[in-house]
Design an enzyme around this catalytic site. Sequence first.
Site, mmCIF file in Angstrom:
data_model
loop_
_atom_site.group_PDB
_atom_site.id
_atom_site.type_symbol
_atom_site.label_atom_id
_atom_site.label_comp_id
_atom_site.label_asym_id
_atom_site.label_seq_id
_atom_site.Cartn_x
_atom_site.Cartn_y
_atom_site.Cartn_z
ATOM 1 N N ARG A 1 8.083 7.177 -0.771
ATOM 2 C CA ARG A 1 8.920 6.672 -1.855
ATOM 3 C C ARG A 1 9.228 7.805 -2.828
ATOM 4 O O ARG A 1 10.336 8.294 -2.882
ATOM 5 C CB ARG A 1 8.231 5.493 -2.556
ATOM 6 C CG ARG A 1 9.123 4.797 -3.588
ATOM 7 C CD ARG A 1 8.509 3.491 -4.046
ATOM 8 N NE ARG A 1 9.369 2.803 -4.977
ATOM 9 C CZ ARG A 1 9.315 2.953 -6.296
ATOM 10 N NH1 ARG A 1 8.410 3.766 -6.838
ATOM 11 N NH2 ARG A 1 10.140 2.289 -7.088
ATOM 12 N N SER B 1 13.118 -5.473 1.355
ATOM 13 C CA SER B 1 12.429 -6.159 0.265
ATOM 14 C C SER B 1 13.069 -7.517 0.024
ATOM 15 O O SER B 1 14.299 -7.643 0.012
ATOM 16 C CB SER B 1 12.522 -5.337 -1.030
ATOM 17 O OG SER B 1 11.816 -4.129 -0.913
ATOM 18 N N LYS C 1 6.848 0.177 -10.560
ATOM 19 C CA LYS C 1 8.276 0.314 -10.305
ATOM 20 C C LYS C 1 9.006 -0.670 -11.200
ATOM 21 O O LYS C 1 8.422 -1.622 -11.719
ATOM 22 C CB LYS C 1 8.601 0.071 -8.832
ATOM 23 C CG LYS C 1 8.185 -1.280 -8.308
ATOM 24 C CD LYS C 1 8.432 -1.426 -6.819
ATOM 25 C CE LYS C 1 9.889 -1.459 -6.455
ATOM 26 N NZ LYS C 1 10.124 -1.811 -5.040
#
Length: 211
Positions: free
Chosen positions: A40, A109, A138
């Site tokens: 990420r 997601s 996040k």
Amino acid sequence: MNISKWQTYLVTAASCSAGRTTPEVVAAALDGGVDVVQLRDKAQTARERYETGLRLRELTAEAGVPLLVNDRVDIAAAIDADGVHLGQSDLPVAVAREQLGEDAVVGVSASTVEQARVAEDAGADYLGVGAVYGTDSKDVSGDRNGVGTERVAAVADAVEVPVIGIGGIDASNAAPVVDAGATGVAALSAITAAADPESATAELGEAVADV
């Protein structure tokens, strides 16, 4: 690739790694038995993520563990990753697969049953559902932060593809996520920020395996 066997899933974040590099954290997690790694590191530039990705590809290939890239299909292709994980605002599943090949793993997601069904219909190989317990690792809007294990159960009941729970998960609360129907759990700060990422990974794996 048997995604249904993925019990522990590391999402990298250099900003949470207590001064350690992402390859150092990933190496420790691999020693701890992690099943899959997602690059990420959104605070890095594209060049930095590419260079980090090359090192992670070496580490994960040696360990026989899949490597995915968050969002960036181009970086995934450049480092020969096993696939990508896409958010709701990223490229469509079909486009990612077209760029990476039919054998690529494409995860999506989803925070609602509707999003999960749409992603499955689009060809997603697995779903990342959350944020289960809430997260500050996040930027997640309030309606998607802390959706609870009930949402995990609802999504798992609605789709056939594997579900990975994510968001605020560590060894102390992972079991209810799997008990709700998730195949496994994804962790960011629980591993990257841990004093001992190898032990944290192993403890997470034990918590999930015991369900």
